[in-house]
Write an enzyme that holds these catalytic residues in place. Structure first.
Site, PDB file in Angstrom:
ATOM      1  N   LYS A  62      -3.756  13.445 -13.945  1.00  0.00           N
ATOM      2  CA  LYS A  62      -3.648  14.311 -15.134  1.00  0.00           C
ATOM      3  C   LYS A  62      -4.615  15.314 -15.014  1.00  0.00           C
ATOM      4  O   LYS A  62      -5.625  15.264 -14.494  1.00  0.00           O
ATOM      5  CB  LYS A  62      -3.794  13.356 -16.231  1.00  0.00           C
ATOM      6  CG  LYS A  62      -3.541  14.058 -17.937  1.00  0.00           C
ATOM      7  CD  LYS A  62      -3.925  12.927 -18.493  1.00  0.00           C
ATOM      8  CE  LYS A  62      -3.863  13.469 -20.100  1.00  0.00           C
ATOM      9  NZ  LYS A  62      -4.173  12.307 -21.201  1.00  0.00           N
ATOM     10  N   SER A 103      -0.659  12.298 -24.344  1.00  0.00           N
ATOM     11  CA  SER A 103      -0.816  13.442 -23.698  1.00  0.00           C
ATOM     12  C   SER A 103      -0.570  13.377 -22.050  1.00  0.00           C
ATOM     13  O   SER A 103      -0.492  14.285 -21.466  1.00  0.00           O
ATOM     14  CB  SER A 103      -2.068  14.129 -23.978  1.00  0.00           C
ATOM     15  OG  SER A 103      -3.049  13.267 -23.765  1.00  0.00           O
ATOM     16  N   SER A 137      -2.457   7.922 -25.517  1.00  0.00           N
ATOM     17  CA  SER A 137      -2.031   9.045 -24.321  1.00  0.00           C
ATOM     18  C   SER A 137      -1.552   8.514 -23.043  1.00  0.00           C
ATOM     19  O   SER A 137      -0.950   9.287 -22.155  1.00  0.00           O
ATOM     20  CB  SER A 137      -2.940  10.244 -24.240  1.00  0.00           C
ATOM     21  OG  SER A 137      -2.956  10.835 -25.405  1.00  0.00           O
TER      22      SER A 137
HETATM   23  N1  GLN Z   1      -1.871  12.001 -30.109  1.00  0.00           N
HETATM   24  C1  GLN Z   1      -3.106  11.862 -29.525  1.00  0.00           C
HETATM   25  C2  GLN Z   1      -3.752  13.096 -30.428  1.00  0.00           C
HETATM   26  O1  GLN Z   1      -3.269  14.246 -30.447  1.00  0.00           O
HETATM   27  C3  GLN Z   1      -3.566  11.994 -28.172  1.00  0.00           C
HETATM   28  C4  GLN Z   1      -4.567  11.252 -28.090  1.00  0.00           C
HETATM   29  C5  GLN Z   1      -4.913  10.968 -26.551  1.00  0.00           C
HETATM   30  O2  GLN Z   1      -4.818   9.690 -26.408  1.00  0.00           O
HETATM   31  N2  GLN Z   1      -5.401  11.672 -25.847  1.00  0.00           N
HETATM   32  O3  GLN Z   1      -4.990  13.328 -30.706  1.00  0.00           O
END
Ligand code: GLN
Length: 528
Positions: free
Chosen positions: A95, A171, A195
């Site tokens: 990632k 993400s 995420s």
């Molecule tokens: N959906 C989460 C956010 O928008 C993403 C969190 C993550 O685990 N990076 O904050």
């Protein structure tokens, strides 16, 4: 079976028995990527074509030459009789929130588009030292702020390999898409609220958030420093265990990385679940959304297919000798998102201060009068919508006059969430759980544009995953069949601190129990 479609575990076996070389594995994977991935995400994508809409688009940067050099080194070691490492010859993606020396490390943001990392993040360095072959950096929501990948500054963003009209989740959507599409067997993701687990559920793969501190965060571009966890993404539990084995452990570069011995996750994997206590909680079978006007929570039950998948898994584990404990109260689950909203914004705003157009990354080309206007213009042009929203919100809720009301309160709620888990897992307590079994997400993968733009609704995709981040406990999401829309459903096992070997073992037991079920034969390609 083609090499690209094999598991990491199987690839290392083939390599060690000299049936294939690391270079052959890599070439198979590169060909696969070329066939299914389409063009990588860029800042200026121009028009989208029909072909763009069918491809996976997991990548931002393909590092084929670097990978060839690594594969050759593995082959050299094998030929010389040296130990090439636990992940010898296994291709993986990273990632793009992790720094890898000499490669662009963009965080999916314009502000870091020209940033070439001067050092390598610990989990990546460990995978490479174990003979793993990094084939590239994959797309994500900008700075990991999202649940769909649509917020990346690099477009086209990844599409769900099971259905290109659906998002891969986020993400770590580039990571899960690259694994689901059988471009690579392993990917390194990060999980701050879900995420890793949410996109794993959306893409029908395995994703694990380890205990906070189990894996070093050194070299990972920070979002919420008290919540962030790097972790493995794979197509099966054994591969996830193998990868965790390599990346876990103390690191003198990160003082929050725990000084605890790393168990032999792979060797412990098939111990079975006899006598284990696995809990179900009603608080994970509904979703609570607050009404902004009244502050009251509206409770919505999860779709039937999700509770059914969890209950089927519980029955299969009971058949294998586990004890299922129903009605475990986790009453603070519903406050996970509001508390996260506050805490994560404060930490994000603080972590984003360093991007100022001076030290690294994007700098405005407009004329500036002074240092302050250089900062302002660079940040205004370099950040997308999500970082800006999060800076505003983070500054607001931590401002002197509001921090009691919001930030301190959120921290207190966080302690209550932690207490729910402590009570559920307490070996002397009423429930004495080894794991809590829950659905991973309240829905299957949503369509492009369906939720994007509604920050609050997007956030609720994480309601069942975020409590583990607040509490710091480990969680794993594994595939558990399909919903009526043809999209994968994920189930999640949550465990007490540093009991990754237990939840891996339970997840593996479920995999064994269901290995001959019809749905396991489905492959994304056949669905398109
Ligand atoms: N959906 C989460 C956010 O928008 C993403 C969190 C993550 O685990 N990076 O904050």
């Amino acid at each position: 079976m083609e090499l690209y479609a094999q598991s990491a575990y199987e690839l290392t076996r083939l390599l060690h028995s000299r049936q294939v070389s690391a270079l052959e594995i890599l070439e198979s994977v590169l060909k696969r990527i070329e066939a299914v991935d389409g063009r990588p995400g860029t800042l200026d994508p121009g028009e989208f074509t029909e072909e763009d809409r069918r491809k996976v688009h997991a990548f931002i940067t393909l590092t084929a030459e670097r990978a060839r050099a690594q594969a050759q080194e593995v082959d050299r070691k094998l030929a010389a009789g040296e130990d090439p490492g636990l992940l010898a010859g296994v291709p993986f993606t990273v990632k793009d929130i992790f720094c890898v020396q000499g490669t662009p490390s963009t965080a999916g943001s314009r502000i870091l588009a020209n940033f070439v990392a001067p050092y390598t993040a610990t989990p990546v360095a460990r995978m490479e030292a174990a003979g793993g072959v990094m084939v590239g950096k994959v797309n994500l929501d900008e700075f990991t702020y999202g649940s769909s990948n649509e917020s990346s500054a690099f477009q086209p963003c990844p599409r769900n390999p099971w259905n290109p009209d659906r998002v891969p989740g986020g993400s770590s959507g580039g990571s899960t898409a690259s694994v689901a599409a059988r471009e690579v067997p392993l990917s390194l993701g990060s999980d701050t609220a879900g995420s890793i687990r949410q996109p794993a559920a959306f893409c029908g793969v395995v994703g694990m958030k380890p205990t906070y501190g189990r894996v070093s965060r050194y070299g990972m571009i920070a979002f919420g420093s008290s919540l962030d966890c790097p972790g493995p993404i794979a197509r099966d539990v054994r591969d996830a265990a193998l990868m965790l084995q390599v990346i876990a452990g103390q690191d003198h570069h990160d003082s929050t990385a725990a000084a605890l011995e790393v168990p032999q996750y792979v060797a412990l994997l098939e111990g079975g679940v006899k006598g284990m206590r696995i809990g179900l909680s009603p608080d994970y079978f509904r979703i609570a959304i607050p009404d902004i006007q009244t502050g009251e929570y509206a409770l919505q039950p999860l779709p039937e297919a999700f509770s059914a998948a969890v209950h089927r898994a519980a029955a299969a584990l009971a058949d294998m000798g586990a004890e299922i404990i129903e009605n475990v109260p986790m009453p603070n689950t519903r406050y996970g998102i509001p508390a996260y909203f506050v805490i994560s914004r404060v930490e994000a705003a603080s972590n984003l201060h360093r991007f100022d157009g001076v030290k690294y990354g994007y700098r405005t080309s407009q004329p500036v009068q002074d240092l302050r206007s250089l900062y302002r213009k660079s940040r205004a042009e370099g950040f997308g919508l999500q970082p800006k929203l999060r800076i505003l919100m983070g500054m607001y809720v931590s401002a002197a006059q509001y921090s009691e009301q919001y930030y301190r309160r959120a921290l207190q709620v966080r302690s209550l969430i932690r207490r729910d888990f402590e009570q559920a897992f307490d070996p002397q307590g009423e429930y004495r759980l080894d794991a809590l079994l829950t659905p991973t997400t309240p829905t299957t993968a949503f369509g492009f544009g369906e939720v994007y733009g509604d920050t609050v609704l997007m956030q609720y995709a994480d309601q069942l995953t975020v409590p583990a981040n607040h509490a710091g406990v480990p969680g794993i999401s594994i595939p558990a069949g399909f919903a009526s829309d043809g999209m994968p459903i994920g189930i999640q096992f949550l465990g007490a601190d540093f009991t990754e070997e237990k939840i891996l073992r339970i997840a593996r037991a479920y995999e064994i129990a269901t290995q001959s079920e019809e749905w396991r034969k489905a492959c994304p390609q056949e669905r398109q």
